[in-house]
Write a protein that holds these residues in place. Structure first.
Motif, PDB file in Angstrom:
ATOM      1  N   VAL A   1       7.890  18.050  16.897  1.00 47.86           N
ATOM      2  CA  VAL A   1       7.331  16.781  16.206  1.00 47.86           C
ATOM      3  C   VAL A   1       8.117  16.535  14.890  1.00 47.86           C
ATOM      4  O   VAL A   1       7.867  17.496  13.958  1.00 47.86           O
ATOM      5  CB  VAL A   1       5.933  16.872  16.245  1.00 47.86           C
ATOM      6  N   GLU A   2       8.895  15.828  14.795  1.00 56.77           N
ATOM      7  CA  GLU A   2       9.648  15.426  13.533  1.00 56.77           C
ATOM      8  C   GLU A   2       8.904  14.226  13.035  1.00 56.77           C
ATOM      9  O   GLU A   2       9.354  13.866  11.495  1.00 56.77           O
ATOM     10  CB  GLU A   2      11.268  14.874  14.292  1.00 56.77           C
ATOM     11  N   ARG A   3       8.120  13.646  13.329  1.00 57.48           N
ATOM     12  CA  ARG A   3       7.493  12.381  12.663  1.00 57.48           C
ATOM     13  C   ARG A   3       6.308  12.106  13.372  1.00 57.48           C
ATOM     14  O   ARG A   3       5.773  12.524  14.351  1.00 57.48           O
ATOM     15  CB  ARG A   3       8.359  11.375  12.740  1.00 57.48           C
ATOM     16  N   PHE A   4       5.502  11.193  12.673  1.00 51.62           N
ATOM     17  CA  PHE A   4       4.615  10.533  13.327  1.00 51.62           C
ATOM     18  C   PHE A   4       4.383   8.971  13.032  1.00 51.62           C
ATOM     19  O   PHE A   4       5.024   8.464  11.951  1.00 51.62           O
ATOM     20  CB  PHE A   4       2.812  11.309  12.683  1.00 51.62           C
ATOM     21  N   LEU A   5       3.756   8.344  13.855  1.00 53.04           N
ATOM     22  CA  LEU A   5       3.603   6.731  13.667  1.00 53.04           C
ATOM     23  C   LEU A   5       2.466   6.215  13.048  1.00 53.04           C
ATOM     24  O   LEU A   5       1.278   6.763  13.568  1.00 53.04           O
ATOM     25  CB  LEU A   5       4.153   6.251  14.843  1.00 53.04           C
ATOM     26  N   ILE A   6       2.280   5.289  12.167  1.00 52.53           N
ATOM     27  CA  ILE A   6       1.172   4.668  11.765  1.00 52.53           C
ATOM     28  C   ILE A   6       1.200   3.160  11.796  1.00 52.53           C
ATOM     29  O   ILE A   6       2.311   2.751  11.781  1.00 52.53           O
ATOM     30  CB  ILE A   6       0.730   4.921  10.499  1.00 52.53           C
ATOM     31  N   ARG A   7       0.195   2.477  11.861  1.00 47.17           N
ATOM     32  CA  ARG A   7       0.107   1.024  11.795  1.00 47.17           C
ATOM     33  C   ARG A   7      -0.842   0.796  10.837  1.00 47.17           C
ATOM     34  O   ARG A   7      -2.099   0.841  11.068  1.00 47.17           O
ATOM     35  CB  ARG A   7      -0.104   0.346  13.113  1.00 47.17           C
TER      36      ARG A   7
ATOM     37  N   LEU B   1       0.623  -1.169  -0.033  1.00 48.44           N
ATOM     38  CA  LEU B   1      -0.174   0.101  -0.075  1.00 48.44           C
ATOM     39  C   LEU B   1       0.823   1.157  -0.031  1.00 48.44           C
ATOM     40  O   LEU B   1       1.916   1.357   0.725  1.00 48.44           O
ATOM     41  CB  LEU B   1      -0.876  -0.012   1.194  1.00 48.44           C
ATOM     42  N   GLU B   2       0.472   2.176  -0.995  1.00 46.59           N
ATOM     43  CA  GLU B   2       1.109   3.544  -0.885  1.00 46.59           C
ATOM     44  C   GLU B   2       0.334   4.568  -0.422  1.00 46.59           C
ATOM     45  O   GLU B   2      -0.834   4.568  -0.945  1.00 46.59           O
ATOM     46  CB  GLU B   2       1.580   3.569  -2.227  1.00 46.59           C
ATOM     47  N   PHE B   3       0.662   5.372   0.611  1.00 45.02           N
ATOM     48  CA  PHE B   3      -0.316   6.622   0.962  1.00 45.02           C
ATOM     49  C   PHE B   3       0.555   7.685   0.949  1.00 45.02           C
ATOM     50  O   PHE B   3       1.757   7.816   0.771  1.00 45.02           O
ATOM     51  CB  PHE B   3      -0.590   6.320   2.603  1.00 45.02           C
ATOM     52  N   PHE B   4      -0.112   8.930   1.040  1.00 41.60           N
ATOM     53  CA  PHE B   4       0.323  10.220   0.769  1.00 41.60           C
ATOM     54  C   PHE B   4       0.358  10.918   2.084  1.00 41.60           C
ATOM     55  O   PHE B   4      -0.715  10.883   2.756  1.00 41.60           O
ATOM     56  CB  PHE B   4      -0.197  10.571  -0.550  1.00 41.60           C
ATOM     57  N   PHE B   5       1.269  12.110   2.184  1.00 39.53           N
ATOM     58  CA  PHE B   5       1.075  13.041   3.027  1.00 39.53           C
ATOM     59  C   PHE B   5       1.742  14.355   2.714  1.00 39.53           C
ATOM     60  O   PHE B   5       2.091  14.482   1.434  1.00 39.53           O
ATOM     61  CB  PHE B   5       1.876  12.602   4.604  1.00 39.53           C
ATOM     62  N   ASN B   6       1.475  15.510   3.309  1.00 36.63           N
ATOM     63  CA  ASN B   6       2.162  16.597   3.228  1.00 36.63           C
ATOM     64  C   ASN B   6       3.697  16.824   3.704  1.00 36.63           C
ATOM     65  O   ASN B   6       3.576  17.078   4.978  1.00 36.63           O
ATOM     66  CB  ASN B   6       1.075  17.889   3.641  1.00 36.63           C
ATOM     67  N   HIS B   7       4.709  16.640   3.073  1.00 37.61           N
ATOM     68  CA  HIS B   7       5.862  16.840   3.686  1.00 37.61           C
ATOM     69  C   HIS B   7       6.227  18.048   4.115  1.00 37.61           C
ATOM     70  O   HIS B   7       7.410  18.228   4.884  1.00 37.61           O
ATOM     71  CB  HIS B   7       6.787  16.195   2.797  1.00 37.61           C
ATOM     72  N   LYS B   8       5.471  18.991   3.915  1.00 39.01           N
ATOM     73  CA  LYS B   8       6.031  20.507   4.331  1.00 39.01           C
ATOM     74  C   LYS B   8       5.338  20.712   5.760  1.00 39.01           C
ATOM     75  O   LYS B   8       5.474  21.838   6.052  1.00 39.01           O
ATOM     76  CB  LYS B   8       5.358  21.523   3.394  1.00 39.01           C
ATOM     77  N   TRP B   9       4.617  19.873   6.376  1.00 38.33           N
ATOM     78  CA  TRP B   9       3.883  20.178   7.649  1.00 38.33           C
ATOM     79  C   TRP B   9       4.967  20.308   8.362  1.00 38.33           C
ATOM     80  O   TRP B   9       6.224  19.891   8.704  1.00 38.33           O
ATOM     81  CB  TRP B   9       3.005  19.130   8.005  1.00 38.33           C
ATOM     82  N   TYR B  10       4.837  21.167   9.382  1.00 40.92           N
ATOM     83  CA  TYR B  10       5.724  21.366  10.684  1.00 40.92           C
ATOM     84  C   TYR B  10       4.856  21.640  11.964  1.00 40.92           C
ATOM     85  O   TYR B  10       4.144  22.393  11.972  1.00 40.92           O
ATOM     86  CB  TYR B  10       6.744  22.389  10.222  1.00 40.92           C
ATOM     87  N   THR B  11       5.558  20.931  13.069  1.00 41.35           N
ATOM     88  CA  THR B  11       5.000  21.344  14.411  1.00 41.35           C
ATOM     89  C   THR B  11       6.269  21.335  15.405  1.00 41.35           C
ATOM     90  O   THR B  11       6.862  20.139  15.372  1.00 41.35           O
ATOM     91  CB  THR B  11       3.847  20.327  14.913  1.00 41.35           C
ATOM     92  N   ASP B  12       6.292  22.357  16.168  1.00 49.21           N
ATOM     93  CA  ASP B  12       7.368  22.440  17.017  1.00 49.21           C
ATOM     94  C   ASP B  12       7.579  21.178  17.680  1.00 49.21           C
ATOM     95  O   ASP B  12       6.583  20.612  18.485  1.00 49.21           O
ATOM     96  CB  ASP B  12       7.605  23.704  17.946  1.00 49.21           C
TER      97      ASP B  12
ATOM     98  N   ASN C   1       1.859  -6.049  12.671  1.00 52.68           N
ATOM     99  CA  ASN C   1       2.613  -6.216  14.051  1.00 52.68           C
ATOM    100  C   ASN C   1       3.592  -4.931  14.282  1.00 52.68           C
ATOM    101  O   ASN C   1       4.443  -4.926  15.274  1.00 52.68           O
ATOM    102  CB  ASN C   1       2.996  -7.376  14.427  1.00 52.68           C
ATOM    103  N   LYS C   2       3.822  -4.291  13.226  1.00 53.44           N
ATOM    104  CA  LYS C   2       4.963  -3.222  13.369  1.00 53.44           C
ATOM    105  C   LYS C   2       4.375  -1.929  12.994  1.00 53.44           C
ATOM    106  O   LYS C   2       3.347  -1.818  12.481  1.00 53.44           O
ATOM    107  CB  LYS C   2       6.027  -3.620  12.105  1.00 53.44           C
ATOM    108  N   SER C   3       4.987  -0.838  13.700  1.00 49.81           N
ATOM    109  CA  SER C   3       4.718   0.569  13.452  1.00 49.81           C
ATOM    110  C   SER C   3       5.766   1.295  12.290  1.00 49.81           C
ATOM    111  O   SER C   3       6.885   0.571  12.279  1.00 49.81           O
ATOM    112  CB  SER C   3       4.601   1.154  14.737  1.00 49.81           C
ATOM    113  N   TYR C   4       5.170   2.253  11.653  1.00 52.92           N
ATOM    114  CA  TYR C   4       6.098   2.844  10.631  1.00 52.92           C
ATOM    115  C   TYR C   4       6.191   4.367  10.808  1.00 52.92           C
ATOM    116  O   TYR C   4       5.225   4.756  11.096  1.00 52.92           O
ATOM    117  CB  TYR C   4       5.484   2.489   9.450  1.00 52.92           C
ATOM    118  N   SER C   5       7.440   4.719  10.726  1.00 51.44           N
ATOM    119  CA  SER C   5       7.573   6.385  11.237  1.00 51.44           C
ATOM    120  C   SER C   5       7.684   6.953   9.735  1.00 51.44           C
ATOM    121  O   SER C   5       8.378   6.464   8.693  1.00 51.44           O
ATOM    122  CB  SER C   5       9.139   6.425  11.726  1.00 51.44           C
ATOM    123  N   ILE C   6       6.790   8.037   9.758  1.00 54.30           N
ATOM    124  CA  ILE C   6       6.672   8.779   8.413  1.00 54.30           C
ATOM    125  C   ILE C   6       7.426  10.169   9.205  1.00 54.30           C
ATOM    126  O   ILE C   6       7.009  10.980   9.776  1.00 54.30           O
ATOM    127  CB  ILE C   6       5.274   9.071   8.103  1.00 54.30           C
ATOM    128  N   ASN C   7       8.276  10.600   8.081  1.00 50.97           N
ATOM    129  CA  ASN C   7       8.981  11.844   8.540  1.00 50.97           C
ATOM    130  C   ASN C   7       9.148  12.649   7.180  1.00 50.97           C
ATOM    131  O   ASN C   7       8.706  12.290   6.014  1.00 50.97           O
ATOM    132  CB  ASN C   7      10.452  11.408   8.961  1.00 50.97           C
TER     133      ASN C   7
END
Length: 218
Positions: free
Chosen positions: A99-105, A86-97, A124-130
């Motif tokens: 927070v350098e990544r978010f995790l999905i499963r 599966l391929e998903f999409f996100f906005n790589h220009k986001w920024y929150t003080d 059973n694994k989590s994935y880091s999106i940066n």
């Protein structure tokens, strides 16, 4: 006096045990986090399926706190095929003080009269999106041998995970498409034991779906 000293020792040992358990759990969680890298997915070995009315009209979604989001995937064109990735999409220009990544499963649910039913797959694994991934991320599912022959459609998406060692709320960031539909195509659930999925209700015959590409075997 002896009783007080004994109770202090018991409390101290209990505290040490709790801290050790928490540390052990944290280590287990970190060992299951996969740092995704840029992957150029070539379609020669796959049959591609896009989400309904896959369009260029993107909707950027930011979420605070844990949740599950899934969108419908029609399987008519891929009967007897295995889901490979599966391929998903996100906005790589986001920024929150802070927070350098978010995790999905990744999660997949069966269809129950047009809404998410039984949980069919939870990684059973989590994935880091940066920010280094450049607007898209690919999750390899080849080794799971996923086949959904009994369904005409399924619901695919992900669980948004909170990192316990970060005080700030994560800024979960993903992209959805606006599409024409009179019925809900996306369902959401907040993280609680008794919570059920609720639909994203279409407005003016328009709904939103996760922007994704599903890769199936030939």
């Amino acid at each position: 006096m002896l009783t007080e000293d004994f109770l202090k020792i018991i409390n101290l040992l209990t505290l040490i045990f709790i801290l050790t358990c928490r540390l052990s759990l944290a280590q287990d969680l970190s060992s299951q986090i996969i740092e995704l890298e840029k992957v150029e997915v070539k379609s020669e070995g796959f049959q591609l399926v896009n989400n309904p009315n896959f369009s260029k009209k993107n909707v950027r979604v930011g979420v605070k706190g844990e949740a599950v989001v899934v969108s419908i995937l029609n399987l008519n064109k891929v009967k007897d095929k295995n889901l490979q990735g599966l391929e998903f999409f996100f906005n790589h220009k986001w920024y929150t003080d802070g927070v350098e990544r978010f995790l999905i499963r990744p999660v997949i649910y069966g269809d129950a009269d047009g809404r998410p039913g039984e949980l069919l797959f939870e990684d059973n694994k989590s994935y880091s999106i940066n920010k280094n991934l450049n607007e898209r991320f690919f999750i390899d599912l080849v080794n799971y041998n996923l086949n959904f022959n009994e369904f005409e459609q399924i619901f695919i998406g992900f669980q948004l995970l909170k990192e316990t060692d970060i005080e700030l709320e994560e800024d979960f960031n993903f992209v959805m498409n606006e599409v024409k539909s009179k019925t809900p195509l996306t369902y959401l659930k907040i993280s609680c034991l008794t919570c059920n999925f609720f639909p994203d209700t279409p407005t003016k015959n328009k709904s939103i779906v996760l922007k994704y590409i599903a890769f199936f075997s030939k």
